[in-house]
Design an enzyme around this catalytic site. Structure first.
Site, PDB file in Angstrom:
ATOM      1  N   ARG A  12      -0.011   6.331  -4.565  1.00 26.69           N
ATOM      2  CA  ARG A  12      -1.044   6.294  -3.521  1.00 26.69           C
ATOM      3  C   ARG A  12      -0.410   6.526  -2.139  1.00 26.69           C
ATOM      4  NH1 ARG A  12      -2.432   3.102   0.533  1.00 26.69           N
ATOM      5  NH2 ARG A  12      -1.062   1.439  -0.189  1.00 26.69           N
ATOM      6  N   ASP A  13       0.270   5.500  -1.649  1.00 26.61           N
ATOM      7  CA  ASP A  13       0.823   5.568  -0.296  1.00 26.61           C
ATOM      8  C   ASP A  13       1.833   6.705  -0.188  1.00 26.61           C
ATOM      9  OD1 ASP A  13       1.036   4.797   2.299  1.00 26.61           O
ATOM     10  OD2 ASP A  13       1.967   2.866   1.923  1.00 26.61           O
ATOM     11  N   HIS A 211       4.723  -5.296   2.675  1.00 23.99           N
ATOM     12  CA  HIS A 211       4.674  -3.835   2.512  1.00 23.99           C
ATOM     13  C   HIS A 211       5.419  -3.207   3.688  1.00 23.99           C
ATOM     14  CE1 HIS A 211       2.185  -0.116   1.436  1.00 23.99           C
ATOM     15  NE2 HIS A 211       2.563   0.179   2.659  1.00 23.99           N
ATOM     16  N   HIS A 213       7.636   0.034   5.439  1.00 20.55           N
ATOM     17  CA  HIS A 213       8.050   1.435   5.495  1.00 20.55           C
ATOM     18  C   HIS A 213       9.452   1.467   6.101  1.00 20.55           C
ATOM     19  CE1 HIS A 213       4.299   3.797   4.585  1.00 20.55           C
ATOM     20  NE2 HIS A 213       3.883   2.555   4.547  1.00 20.55           N
ATOM     21  N   CYS A 244       2.278   7.823   5.979  1.00 17.72           N
ATOM     22  CA  CYS A 244       0.868   7.551   6.208  1.00 17.72           C
ATOM     23  C   CYS A 244       0.289   8.676   7.050  1.00 17.72           C
ATOM     24  CB  CYS A 244       0.678   6.219   6.923  1.00 17.72           C
ATOM     25  SG  CYS A 244      -1.032   5.916   7.385  1.00 17.72           S
ATOM     26  N   ASN A 253       7.594   4.599   2.218  1.00 22.14           N
ATOM     27  CA  ASN A 253       7.790   3.189   1.901  1.00 22.14           C
ATOM     28  C   ASN A 253       9.243   2.970   1.521  1.00 22.14           C
ATOM     29  OD1 ASN A 253       4.831   3.851   0.789  1.00 22.14           O
ATOM     30  ND2 ASN A 253       4.945   1.731   1.434  1.00 22.14           N
TER      31      ASN A 253
HETATM   32 MG    MG Z   1       1.828   2.033   3.760  1.00 26.85          MG
END
Ligand code: MG
Length: 301
Positions: A12-13, A211, A213, A244, A253
């Protein structure tokens, strides 16, 4: 041995910010490799309009394929697959596909909320309320990403007290886990401690994930700060994929293999085979035709 849990967010990310396309077939292979490596929580993508993020077009199909394979025994029974939903419509679709866990997004700043999901924070909380009510009746677990929790690309630093208040408000909806996100990768070790202090007064560490990055190379140090405050769940992307699309300059990430390496050497049990992760990154590099930022390579283990 203490246990640490990883939520794999690469599909996803990570993939939402990769220009290289990954077909449905390749994505399924990726899910399979990640599952076999021992990752127990894997996000499959976003149930978002293909107009907003074209890379996520095949996610409903992928989800059906993955859940069917799991029922048939070709994917591990105990892996939890989830997906991100930006609104009610996304939630309905994810529920129809049979997902038992979804994630939603609440931003700590108005500008980031508008740019990312085209809603005010207040409106996103209303949507969350709707989703949580529906989710309860369908026995679907809801995770929330609390985005821009350290700083916002448009508004700068965010006060920890503000984040803690919002976190408390979100948890009242019956959310099972809050992923506190440094969306643009600006936080350092002491920032994490400063935020966790007010946060933990209302929200227990067992309900918090972090979370990070790795935009400025601070992500592993931030994981350490999280571990010190009792957090045991961390998000990561295989190979350090992505970034993002709404946060200019945000790099990927933290790489799953780099984080697993650190955790295992610190005697945390992750249940994940590092060599499998590294091979998966090689596979992805070939498919995406680019070198991924993960530091760990086969020769390094
Ligand atoms: Mg993110």
């Amino acid at each position: 041995m203490p246990v640490a849990q990883i939520v794999e967010v690469g599909l996803r990310d990570g993939l939402q910010n990769e220009t290289g396309e990954l077909s449905l077939k390749d994505r399924y292979q990726l899910v399979k490799k990640l599952s076999v490596s021992g990752l127990k929580r894997i996000e499959l993508g976003s149930f978002v309009s293909p107009k907003a993020i074209p890379q996520m077009q095949c996610v409903p199909e992928l989800t059906k394929k993955v859940l069917l394979a799991q029922r048939k025994g070709s994917l591990p029974k105990n892996t939890i697959y989830s997906a991100f939903v930006p609104n009610q419509k996304g939630f309905e679709k994810a529920a129809q596909c049979g997902l038992q866990e979804i994630s939603f997004f609440v931003s700590c700043t108005e500008s980031f909320s508008q740019k990312n999901i085209n809603m005010s924070i207040k409106d996103s909380l209303k949507v969350l309320n709707f989703i949580c009510q529906k989710a309860r009746s369908l026995k679907i677990k809801v995770r929330v990403y609390l985005s821009a929790a350290f700083a916002c690309p448009y508004e700068g630093n965010v006060a920890p007290a503000k984040v803690a208040r919002l976190a408390d408000r979100i948890m009242q909806e019956g959310v099972f886990e809050l992923s506190v996100s440094d969306t643009i990768g600006v936080a350092v070790y002491t920032d994490v401690l400063s935020l966790m202090n007010p946060l933990l007064k209302k929200t227990p560490a067992s309900k918090i994930a972090l979370h990070f990055h790795d935009t400025r190379g601070m992500a592993l140090a931030n994981v350490l700060a999280g571990l010190e405050t009792g957090v045991k769940v961390f998000d990561a992307s295989i190979g350090g994929l992505g970034g993002c699309p709404y946060a200019p300059g945000a790099s990927g990430n933290i790489a799953t293999e780099d984080m697993v390496y650190m955790l295992e050497k610190m005697n945390f049990q992750t249940g994940v085979q590092i060599s499998d992760l590294i091979k998966t990154t090689h596979y992805l590099e070939k498919k995406l035709n680019r070198t991924l930022p993960a530091k760990l390579r086969l020769r390094a283990i």
